[in-house]
Design a protein around this motif. Structure first.
Motif, PDB file in Angstrom:
ATOM      1  N   LEU A 113     -13.748  29.850  -6.106  1.00  0.00           N
ATOM      2  CA  LEU A 113     -12.553  30.088  -6.550  1.00  0.00           C
ATOM      3  C   LEU A 113     -12.282  30.310  -8.093  1.00  0.00           C
ATOM      4  N   LEU A 114     -12.973  29.676  -9.045  1.00  0.00           N
ATOM      5  CA  LEU A 114     -12.942  29.729 -10.177  1.00  0.00           C
ATOM      6  C   LEU A 114     -13.385  31.176 -10.760  1.00  0.00           C
ATOM      7  N   GLU A 115     -14.554  31.519 -10.006  1.00  0.00           N
ATOM      8  CA  GLU A 115     -15.097  32.870 -10.238  1.00  0.00           C
ATOM      9  C   GLU A 115     -14.232  34.166  -9.923  1.00  0.00           C
ATOM     10  N   TYR A 116     -13.345  33.647  -8.649  1.00  0.00           N
ATOM     11  CA  TYR A 116     -12.526  34.791  -8.337  1.00  0.00           C
ATOM     12  C   TYR A 116     -11.239  34.909  -9.352  1.00  0.00           C
ATOM     13  N   LEU A 117     -10.870  33.748  -9.996  1.00  0.00           N
ATOM     14  CA  LEU A 117      -9.790  33.765 -10.900  1.00  0.00           C
ATOM     15  C   LEU A 117     -10.049  34.258 -12.065  1.00  0.00           C
ATOM     16  N   LYS A 118     -11.251  34.504 -12.484  1.00  0.00           N
ATOM     17  CA  LYS A 118     -11.830  35.008 -13.845  1.00  0.00           C
ATOM     18  C   LYS A 118     -11.207  36.335 -14.606  1.00  0.00           C
ATOM     19  N   PRO A 119     -10.996  37.183 -13.650  1.00  0.00           N
ATOM     20  CA  PRO A 119     -10.335  38.551 -14.347  1.00  0.00           C
ATOM     21  C   PRO A 119      -8.663  38.537 -14.096  1.00  0.00           C
ATOM     22  N   ILE A 120      -8.356  37.354 -13.383  1.00  0.00           N
ATOM     23  CA  ILE A 120      -6.765  37.217 -13.181  1.00  0.00           C
ATOM     24  C   ILE A 120      -6.022  36.504 -13.991  1.00  0.00           C
ATOM     25  N   TYR A 121      -6.744  35.254 -14.639  1.00  0.00           N
ATOM     26  CA  TYR A 121      -6.025  33.937 -15.264  1.00  0.00           C
ATOM     27  C   TYR A 121      -6.849  33.888 -16.456  1.00  0.00           C
ATOM     28  N   HIS A 122      -6.136  33.918 -17.418  1.00  0.00           N
ATOM     29  CA  HIS A 122      -7.092  34.027 -19.027  1.00  0.00           C
ATOM     30  C   HIS A 122      -6.772  32.848 -19.894  1.00  0.00           C
ATOM     31  N   LYS A 123      -6.002  31.827 -19.314  1.00  0.00           N
ATOM     32  CA  LYS A 123      -5.649  30.531 -20.101  1.00  0.00           C
ATOM     33  C   LYS A 123      -6.615  29.568 -19.535  1.00  0.00           C
ATOM     34  N   GLN A 124      -6.483  28.260 -20.138  1.00  0.00           N
ATOM     35  CA  GLN A 124      -7.305  27.270 -19.536  1.00  0.00           C
ATOM     36  C   GLN A 124      -6.966  26.727 -18.298  1.00  0.00           C
ATOM     37  N   ILE A 125      -7.845  26.514 -17.126  1.00  0.00           N
ATOM     38  CA  ILE A 125      -7.115  26.043 -15.809  1.00  0.00           C
ATOM     39  C   ILE A 125      -7.626  24.538 -15.619  1.00  0.00           C
ATOM     40  N   ILE A 126      -6.494  23.724 -15.040  1.00  0.00           N
ATOM     41  CA  ILE A 126      -6.871  22.326 -14.926  1.00  0.00           C
ATOM     42  C   ILE A 126      -7.054  22.103 -13.345  1.00  0.00           C
ATOM     43  N   ILE A 127      -8.013  21.305 -13.365  1.00  0.00           N
ATOM     44  CA  ILE A 127      -8.422  20.831 -12.136  1.00  0.00           C
ATOM     45  C   ILE A 127      -8.014  19.318 -12.002  1.00  0.00           C
ATOM     46  N   ALA A 128      -6.942  18.971 -11.049  1.00  0.00           N
ATOM     47  CA  ALA A 128      -6.227  17.704 -10.860  1.00  0.00           C
ATOM     48  C   ALA A 128      -6.291  17.247  -9.874  1.00  0.00           C
ATOM     49  N   GLU A 129      -6.623  15.862  -9.684  1.00  0.00           N
ATOM     50  CA  GLU A 129      -6.633  15.021  -8.349  1.00  0.00           C
ATOM     51  C   GLU A 129      -6.268  13.592  -8.736  1.00  0.00           C
ATOM     52  N   SER A 130      -5.701  13.092  -7.474  1.00  0.00           N
ATOM     53  CA  SER A 130      -5.274  11.712  -7.500  1.00  0.00           C
ATOM     54  C   SER A 130      -5.821  10.823  -6.353  1.00  0.00           C
ATOM     55  N   SER A 131      -7.098  10.319  -6.314  1.00  0.00           N
ATOM     56  CA  SER A 131      -7.805   9.951  -5.444  1.00  0.00           C
ATOM     57  C   SER A 131      -7.073   8.675  -4.932  1.00  0.00           C
ATOM     58  N   SER A 132      -7.479   7.894  -3.739  1.00  0.00           N
ATOM     59  CA  SER A 132      -7.041   6.880  -3.263  1.00  0.00           C
ATOM     60  C   SER A 132      -7.374   5.553  -4.262  1.00  0.00           C
ATOM     61  N   GLN A 133      -8.491   5.875  -4.701  1.00  0.00           N
ATOM     62  CA  GLN A 133      -9.083   4.970  -5.862  1.00  0.00           C
ATOM     63  C   GLN A 133      -8.468   5.275  -7.094  1.00  0.00           C
ATOM     64  N   VAL A 134      -8.347   4.108  -8.030  1.00  0.00           N
ATOM     65  CA  VAL A 134      -7.627   4.248  -9.095  1.00  0.00           C
ATOM     66  C   VAL A 134      -8.102   5.306 -10.080  1.00  0.00           C
ATOM     67  N   ASN A 135      -9.593   5.246 -10.241  1.00  0.00           N
ATOM     68  CA  ASN A 135     -10.180   6.102 -11.332  1.00  0.00           C
ATOM     69  C   ASN A 135     -10.809   7.270 -10.629  1.00  0.00           C
ATOM     70  N   SER A 136     -10.055   8.415 -10.735  1.00  0.00           N
ATOM     71  CA  SER A 136     -10.510   9.693  -9.929  1.00  0.00           C
ATOM     72  C   SER A 136     -11.401  10.298 -10.630  1.00  0.00           C
ATOM     73  N   ALA A 137     -11.755  10.022 -12.013  1.00  0.00           N
ATOM     74  CA  ALA A 137     -12.500  10.723 -13.099  1.00  0.00           C
ATOM     75  C   ALA A 137     -13.854  10.466 -12.565  1.00  0.00           C
ATOM     76  N   ASP A 138     -14.316   9.172 -11.594  1.00  0.00           N
ATOM     77  CA  ASP A 138     -15.623   9.021 -11.027  1.00  0.00           C
ATOM     78  C   ASP A 138     -15.845  10.122  -9.992  1.00  0.00           C
ATOM     79  N   GLY A 139     -14.912  10.622  -9.531  1.00  0.00           N
ATOM     80  CA  GLY A 139     -15.231  11.734  -8.388  1.00  0.00           C
ATOM     81  C   GLY A 139     -15.603  13.216  -9.199  1.00  0.00           C
ATOM     82  N   PHE A 140     -14.981  13.342 -10.129  1.00  0.00           N
ATOM     83  CA  PHE A 140     -15.352  14.607 -10.930  1.00  0.00           C
ATOM     84  C   PHE A 140     -16.555  14.712 -10.947  1.00  0.00           C
ATOM     85  N   LYS A 141     -17.239  13.386 -11.579  1.00  0.00           N
ATOM     86  CA  LYS A 141     -18.707  13.290 -11.913  1.00  0.00           C
ATOM     87  C   LYS A 141     -19.610  13.197 -10.756  1.00  0.00           C
TER      88      LYS A 141
END
Length: 394
Positions: A113-141
């Motif tokens: 998805l990010l690769e497809y968006l490269k020529p379309i969107y030129h600003k920083q993209i946010i990847i956001a999540e809210s897991s059922s567990q408090v610390n979603s950052a663990d999932g990003f890792k």
């Protein structure tokens, strides 16, 4: 906080009347700019209806995620470019928990998805999540999403750390329940792309793009200063499947993706959305109408649409299409030739209780009793029960 600030309590009869109102009647007002308004100034505003006519869903098959995601996004490139003008792009993957890879969006789907968006969107993209567990950052890792920052200009946000805005759903007593949802979902300057898997579910039968968004919105807040943690996602479940189906519909009136991608290369069947087993399905879908996309997911999983309450509610309210005759398929593949009957959750019969009558007491109507019919003497109070004998202490 006072109880009157937590709940707007309605009588049971009025709450039932509310169930029959239009979405505009249930949620009125307007969400202002989050950046310019405080929480007290924010009022709920339904998103505009997706379609009153036909909807389009792109469909393809294969095993190469990059190729498949490019294929299902390409027909909508003009609409995506237009929608992104002046907006912050937020990609919403799906991770119910942070340590079960099959329950989460595959990292290669995100990369594609990010690769497809490269020529379309030129600003920083946010990847956001809210897991059922408090610390979603663990999932990003754990799911290797953080590796993508080496290739793309992206920022990760745990939505459980964002500010909250008030939103009303139903509790188990049919009273309005005031919960807090993440501000980012009500900011009109954000453009959301949802990307998730095909999965069965242990409460609402199946999950796709709608559930990925609406169940991420309620905040899951940790304990602070000795107070108990607040998991507003649990409030959505309230009294079981009937309530979750309807509360998802209530949330979807204001919280829906602008574009939806389903990575069905590998789905999940059985006791989803966490404990299921893989399905080698090799499909992908995308579209602007998340209701139409999810309805096609249900068909591809062999799930009768009449069993998925929230899809029926959303379609009835005009939030999107589930009528197959009004959904145009883009691509050279016929979805009907790629249906796999997913094994459902072990409690699938319980999940269908939403279709049954609520079994409320029948209302009584008629004139008030006349004076002759009214009791002339107050009933006698029953004699107090004898106190139980208590053995003497030893």
């Amino acid at each position: 906080m006072k109880s009157t600030e937590n709940h707007l309590v309605m009588g049971r009869r009025n709450a039932l009347k509310m169930l029959g109102l239009s979405s505009a009647a249930m949620l009125t007002g307007g969400f202002g700019s989050i950046a310019a308004a405080g929480v007290a100034d924010i009022k709920p505003k339904p998103k505009s209806l997706v379609s009153t006519g036909r909807s389009t869903v792109a469909f393809t098959t294969g095993t190469d995620r990059r190729e498949m995601i490019f294929e299902v996004m390409k027909p909508f490139e003009k609409q995506i470019r237009t929608g992104l003008k002046g907006k912050q792009l937020i990609i919403k993957p799906n991770m119910v928990v942070t340590n079960v890879a099959l329950c989460a969006t595959h990292v290669e789907a995100l990369r594609s998805l990010l690769e497809y968006l490269k020529p379309i969107y030129h600003k920083q993209i946010i990847i956001a999540e809210s897991s059922s567990q408090v610390n979603s950052a663990d999932g990003f890792k754990n799911y290797r999403y953080l590796d993508l920052a080496k290739e793309y200009d992206i920022k990760f946000i745990d939505l459980n750390t964002s500010n909250g805005s008030p939103y009303y759903i139903l509790d188990r007593n049919l009273h309005l329940d005031k919960i807090q949802i993440s501000d980012v979902f009500v900011n009109p300057d954000n453009y959301f792309i949802s990307i998730s898997r095909l999965k069965t579910h242990n409460t609402v039968v199946m999950t796709g793009g709608i559930k990925n968004m609406v169940m991420a919105a309620p905040l899951n807040l940790p304990a602070v200063n000795g107070n108990r943690p607040l998991n507003y996602k649990r409030n959505m479940h309230s009294g079981g499947p009937r309530w979750l189906h309807f509360n998802m519909y209530l949330m979807a009136q204001s919280v829906r993706p602008d574009f939806t991608i389903i990575d069905g290369v590998e789905g999940m069947e059985g006791n989803g959305p966490i404990g299921g087993t893989p399905v080698d399905h090799r499909i992908a879908l995308a579209g602007e109408d998340v209701v139409a996309v999810d309805s096609m997911c249900a068909r591809l999983m062999g799930i009768p649409l009449e069993n998925v309450g929230y899809l029926n509610y959303c379609a009835a309210a005009g939030l999107g299409n589930i009528d197959r005759e009004k959904i145009d398929i883009i691509g050279g593949k016929d979805p009907d030739q790629h249906v796999i009957n997913y094994k459902l959750s072990s409690n699938s019969a319980y999940q269908l209780e939403w279709k049954e009558p609520l079994n409320l007491p029948a209302p009584t109507f008629g004139p008030a009793p006349t004076p002759a019919q009214a009791p002339t003497q107050a009933p006698q109070a029953p004699a107090p029960a004898a106190a139980p004998s208590v053995p003497a202490p030893k």
